[in-house]
Enzyme design. Structure first.
Site, short mmCIF file in Angstrom:
data_model
loop_
_atom_site.label_atom_id
_atom_site.label_comp_id
_atom_site.label_asym_id
_atom_site.label_seq_id
_atom_site.Cartn_x
_atom_site.Cartn_y
_atom_site.Cartn_z
N ASP A 20 0.80 -1.24 0.00
CA ASP A 20 0.00 0.00 0.00
C ASP A 20 0.83 1.28 0.00
OD1 ASP A 20 -1.91 -1.95 0.29
OD2 ASP A 20 -2.87 -1.09 2.05
N ASP A 62 -4.69 -0.68 -1.50
CA ASP A 62 -6.03 -0.47 -0.98
C ASP A 62 -6.82 0.10 -2.15
OD1 ASP A 62 -7.32 -0.82 1.51
OD2 ASP A 62 -7.20 1.32 2.00
N HIS A 64 -10.62 0.99 -2.94
CA HIS A 64 -12.00 1.05 -2.46
C HIS A 64 -12.97 1.67 -3.46
CE1 HIS A 64 -10.50 0.00 1.46
NE2 HIS A 64 -9.97 1.18 1.75
N SER A 70 -15.72 1.65 5.08
CA SER A 70 -14.74 2.16 6.05
C SER A 70 -14.69 3.68 6.06
CB SER A 70 -13.34 1.61 5.73
OG SER A 70 -12.75 2.28 4.63
N HIS A 81 -10.40 7.42 1.09
CA HIS A 81 -9.00 7.24 0.67
C HIS A 81 -8.93 6.09 -0.33
CE1 HIS A 81 -9.62 4.33 3.90
NE2 HIS A 81 -8.71 3.58 3.28
N LYS A 106 -7.07 -4.81 -2.78
CA LYS A 106 -7.85 -5.35 -1.65
C LYS A 106 -8.92 -4.37 -1.19
CE LYS A 106 -4.54 -3.70 1.74
NZ LYS A 106 -5.30 -2.59 2.36
N GLU A 113 -14.66 -4.49 4.76
CA GLU A 113 -13.33 -3.95 5.02
C GLU A 113 -12.35 -5.11 5.02
OE1 GLU A 113 -11.18 -1.99 4.63
OE2 GLU A 113 -10.93 -0.60 6.31
N ALA A 141 0.04 0.32 6.39
CA ALA A 141 0.60 0.90 7.60
C ALA A 141 0.89 -0.22 8.60
CB ALA A 141 -0.42 1.88 8.20
N CYS A 145 -2.60 -2.67 7.65
CA CYS A 145 -2.39 -3.69 6.60
C CYS A 145 -1.19 -4.57 6.88
CB CYS A 145 -2.27 -3.04 5.23
SG CYS A 145 -2.31 -4.26 3.93
C1 VGL Z 1 -5.14 0.79 5.68
C2 VGL Z 1 -6.30 2.27 6.98
C3 VGL Z 1 -7.36 2.24 6.11
C4 VGL Z 1 -3.91 -0.01 5.42
C5 VGL Z 1 -6.19 0.74 4.79
O1 VGL Z 1 -3.81 -0.58 4.31
O2 VGL Z 1 -3.04 -0.08 6.32
N1 VGL Z 1 -5.21 1.54 6.77
N2 VGL Z 1 -7.29 1.48 5.01
ZN ZN Z 2 -8.62 1.55 3.37
#
Ligand code: VGL
Ligand code: ZN
Length: 199
Positions: A20, A62, A64, A70, A81, A106, A113, A141, A145
């Site tokens: 990510d 990520d 979406h 989320s 995001h 993903k 989520e 992060a 993830c």
């Molecule tokens: C993530 C917060 C929201 C991640 C994804 O991939 O770490 N963190 N969506």
């Molecule tokens: Zn996300």
């Protein structure tokens, strides 16, 4: 360099998972991970190693829909995001993900989520089908993830290395990143840094 023994020599059956590294997770993005940009040059060094024949690189993202569950408007915890196809969802311009490398998207369905790169994706099937047994996981992060992917990787039987110098945490609550690191170690992940990679 920590005295953790012998150098680690990437070998056939190893894959680097670049998690990510997307504009929205970097400073200036809609869900910026503090100092998230610092992982880019370090990951580029790992990428240079894993470009060798017999080694694999997978980049996750990520990805979406615009009304993902989320997001705050849907009652979730996050600002919008990584909306599929948007500039914020693109890989950071300076990350050297090789053209044609395996990309895993993903959390693509509105009502689900998924923090782990294994959840709802073909990642495990692809890795197993490619003969991969060891994973080197870095990116963003640490406390979402990366943590959830490492949990799944260990459960699915991969020897799992966490790239300590190439992950950063959101730290919604102070200490989340450190607690995530502790959990990953406790579950059997090994933390490494680039200086431990045999070159
Ligand atoms: C993530 C917060 C929201 C991640 C994804 O991939 O770490 N963190 N969506
Ligand atoms: Zn996300």
């Amino acid at each position: 360099m920590p005295m953790s023994g012998e150098a680690i020599r990437p070998q056939a059956g190893d894959a680097l998972i670049v998690t990510d590294v997307q504009n929205d997770f970097l400073p200036g993005g809609s869900l910026a991970v503090p100092r998230g940009d610092e992982v880019v040059p370090v990951l580029n060094r790992y990428i240079a190693v894993f470009r060798r024949p017999a080694l694999s690189i997978v980049a996750t993202r990520d990805w979406h829909p615009p009304d993902h569950c989320s997001f705050k408007a849907q009652g979730g915890p996050w600002p919008p995001h990584c909306i599929a196809g948007s500039d914020g969802a693109r890989f950071a311009p300076l990350i050297d993900v090789p053209g044609g490398c395996r990309i895993v998207s993903k959390a693509t369905a509105r009502d689900k989520e998924a923090y782990s790169s294994f959840e709802g994706t073909d990642l495990d099937a692809w890795l197993k089908g490619t003969g991969i047994t060891r994973l080197f996981i870095g990116g963003l992060a640490t406390d979402y993830c990366v943590l959830n992917s490492v949990r799944d990787a260990l459960r699915l039987g991969y020897a799992t290395f966490v790239l300590r110098d190439a992950v950063r945490a959101v730290d919604v609550n102070a200490g989340d990143g450190e607690r995530a690191a502790e959990e990953m170690r406790r579950l059997g992940a090994r933390e490494i840094e680039f200086s431990e990679i045999a070159s």
